[in-house]
Design a protein around this motif. Structure first.
Motif, PDB file in Angstrom:
ATOM      1  N   ARG A  93       0.854  -1.184   0.000  1.00  0.00           N
ATOM      2  CA  ARG A  93       0.000   0.000   0.000  1.00  0.00           C
ATOM      3  C   ARG A  93       0.896   1.244   0.000  1.00  0.00           C
ATOM      4  NH1 ARG A  93      -5.784   0.599   2.819  1.00  0.00           N
ATOM      5  NH2 ARG A  93      -5.961  -1.275   1.563  1.00  0.00           N
ATOM      6  N   ASP A 147       1.411   5.546  -0.252  1.00  0.00           N
ATOM      7  CA  ASP A 147       0.924   6.926  -0.218  1.00  0.00           C
ATOM      8  C   ASP A 147       1.615   7.636  -1.376  1.00  0.00           C
ATOM      9  OD1 ASP A 147       0.650   9.688   0.184  1.00  0.00           O
ATOM     10  OD2 ASP A 147       0.368   9.427   2.341  1.00  0.00           O
ATOM     11  N   SER A 148       0.884   7.795  -2.483  1.00  0.00           N
ATOM     12  CA  SER A 148       1.533   8.321  -3.694  1.00  0.00           C
ATOM     13  C   SER A 148       1.858   9.809  -3.564  1.00  0.00           C
ATOM     14  CB  SER A 148       0.673   8.049  -4.929  1.00  0.00           C
ATOM     15  OG  SER A 148      -0.579   8.647  -4.789  1.00  0.00           O
ATOM     16  N   LYS A 149       1.159  10.515  -2.671  1.00  0.00           N
ATOM     17  CA  LYS A 149       1.481  11.946  -2.486  1.00  0.00           C
ATOM     18  C   LYS A 149       2.833  12.098  -1.795  1.00  0.00           C
ATOM     19  CE  LYS A 149      -3.169  13.854  -2.361  1.00  0.00           C
ATOM     20  NZ  LYS A 149      -4.076  12.801  -1.866  1.00  0.00           N
ATOM     21  N   LEU A 150       3.078  11.246  -0.785  1.00  0.00           N
ATOM     22  CA  LEU A 150       4.349  11.319  -0.043  1.00  0.00           C
ATOM     23  C   LEU A 150       5.444  10.479  -0.687  1.00  0.00           C
ATOM     24  CD1 LEU A 150       3.140  10.982   3.684  1.00  0.00           C
ATOM     25  CD2 LEU A 150       3.948  13.050   2.532  1.00  0.00           C
ATOM     26  N   LYS A 192       5.576   7.275  -0.232  1.00  0.00           N
ATOM     27  CA  LYS A 192       5.932   6.434   0.917  1.00  0.00           C
ATOM     28  C   LYS A 192       5.235   5.074   0.839  1.00  0.00           C
ATOM     29  CE  LYS A 192       5.465   6.408   5.961  1.00  0.00           C
ATOM     30  NZ  LYS A 192       4.956   7.114   7.134  1.00  0.00           N
ATOM     31  N   ILE A 231       3.360   2.556   2.732  1.00  0.00           N
ATOM     32  CA  ILE A 231       2.653   2.519   4.022  1.00  0.00           C
ATOM     33  C   ILE A 231       2.765   1.126   4.629  1.00  0.00           C
ATOM     34  CG2 ILE A 231       0.395   2.773   5.143  1.00  0.00           C
ATOM     35  CD1 ILE A 231      -0.342   4.621   2.752  1.00  0.00           C
ATOM     36  N   ASP A 251       3.845   4.747  -6.918  1.00  0.00           N
ATOM     37  CA  ASP A 251       2.464   4.267  -6.748  1.00  0.00           C
ATOM     38  C   ASP A 251       2.504   2.747  -6.566  1.00  0.00           C
ATOM     39  OD1 ASP A 251      -0.322   4.103  -6.634  1.00  0.00           O
ATOM     40  OD2 ASP A 251      -0.623   5.489  -8.306  1.00  0.00           O
ATOM     41  N   GLN A 298      -7.442   6.598  -6.136  1.00  0.00           N
ATOM     42  CA  GLN A 298      -6.620   6.150  -5.009  1.00  0.00           C
ATOM     43  C   GLN A 298      -7.452   5.726  -3.798  1.00  0.00           C
ATOM     44  OE1 GLN A 298      -3.417   5.710  -5.102  1.00  0.00           O
ATOM     45  NE2 GLN A 298      -2.855   6.769  -6.971  1.00  0.00           N
ATOM     46  N   SER A 343      -7.333   5.984   1.639  1.00  0.00           N
ATOM     47  CA  SER A 343      -6.074   5.459   2.189  1.00  0.00           C
ATOM     48  C   SER A 343      -5.284   4.662   1.160  1.00  0.00           C
ATOM     49  CB  SER A 343      -6.368   4.616   3.430  1.00  0.00           C
ATOM     50  OG  SER A 343      -7.184   3.520   3.070  1.00  0.00           O
ATOM     51  N   GLY A 344      -5.456   4.980  -0.117  1.00  0.00           N
ATOM     52  CA  GLY A 344      -4.693   4.303  -1.165  1.00  0.00           C
ATOM     53  C   GLY A 344      -5.197   2.903  -1.475  1.00  0.00           C
TER      54      GLY A 344
END
Ligand SMILES: [Zn+2]
Length: 302
Positions: A76, A78-81, A83, A85, A112, A155, A158-159
């Motif tokens: 999973r 976090d495409s904005k960060l 990161k 998850i 992603d 997304q 929570s992705g």
């Protein structure tokens, strides 16, 4: 090889067994490709080092200016960060993947989920080319999914949008590692085919099951019929929820589709009066590299 003046993007696909990387042109051509084993046993540091080595090798091999790096990773995201998850099969949970890679070449890096990225690849130069709205179902070891709407991957908060593998197909059915019971993934994944194969003979695997079914073996065909019916119900549910222009089926299991694809179309026809456009994915295991590159091209608007 493209002209030296053409800018390119590096696409990376991080999977449980291999990290695949490539140099991709703005037209979606895979100009250079490299693969390395995923060094899971070396932990996060070993993974980042392997990524750095792969990206460095690709950047040295191309003469073209590199606009950025796109990464699709299992887990999973976090495409904005940028990161990770949570990644159950990789030592990358909590890793700020974009930051770790940006350090290397001082280029923009976008990250992603691997299935979202494969869907993006199919939308760009694969089965869903020129389709603004489609659902992607990836039949691999597990079952992944992605929703592509108005030219973008959905997304969710929570992705987790498009996690079709965890649609409940059989209430109270087989336990799933997501904590639910009866998830689609337990019946139509590569692991499910493996389980069905071992019921016939403990020495068989999923490939053997599909091969035997293709050769007309009755027991194997019965197992594949169950797989097809369960997949058809999953597809009808996806269609009813999302009403996509088409549903693309990809992942490793699609390589055996000659054994079961026509049965799937017949079963869909039997269980639903709706006209569902279904297509097999076209890009195979290069969808991830291409889609990861497209993440960059979509953001930089060249
Ligand atoms: Zn589940």
């Amino acid at each position: 090889m493209k002209s030296e003046h053409t800018s390119v993007v590096i696409g990376i696909d991080i999977g449980g067994t291999e990290i695949k990387g490539g140099v991709v042109s703005s037209e979606g051509l895979l100009l250079i490709e490299r693969r390395v084993r995923t060094p899971i046993e070396e932990g996060e540091i070993g993974m980042i080092q392997a990524l750095h080595r792969l990206i460095s090798e690709l950047s040295v091999q191309t003469n073209c200016p590199i606009l950025g790096i796109g990464i699709g990773s299992a887990g999973r995201i976090d495409s904005k960060l940028g990161k990770v998850i949570n990644a159950t099969n990789l030592p990358l949970t909590g890793t700020m993947l974009a930051d770790e890679v940006t350090e290397l070449l001082s280029l923009p890096v976008y990250v992603d989920n691997d299935v979202n990225v494969a869907a993006l690849g199919e939308a760009w130069v694969g089965a869903a080319q020129n389709n603004d709205s489609f659902a992607f179902v990836a039949l691999g070891t597990g079952v992944g999914g992605a929703l592509f709407s108005d030219g973008h991957i959905l997304q969710g908060v929570s992705g987790g949008a498009g996690e079709f593998g965890h649609l409940i197909l059989k209430p109270g059915g087989l336990a799933c590692n997501c904590g639910q019971h009866g998830c689609l993934e337990q019946y139509v994944s590569g692991s499910a085919l493996q389980r069905m194969a071992r019921k016939i003979d403990p020495n068989y695997d999923g490939h053997m099951l599909l091969k035997l079914a293709g050769q007309g073996d009755l027991q194997a065909n019965k197992a594949v019929d169950h797989f097809v019916i369960d997949l058809a119900y999953g597809i009808v549910t996806i269609h009813n929820v999302f009403d996509p222009g088409m549903i693309v089926v990809g992942g490793g299991v699609i390589t055996s589709s000659e054994v079961w694809w026509s049965k799937l179309l017949e079963t869909l026809n039997d269980i639903s009066p709706k006209s569902i456009t279904l297509k097999p994915a076209l890009l195979g295991n290069r969808a991830g590299i291409l889609g990861a590159a497209k993440l960059v091209y979509d953001r930089i608007n060249i």
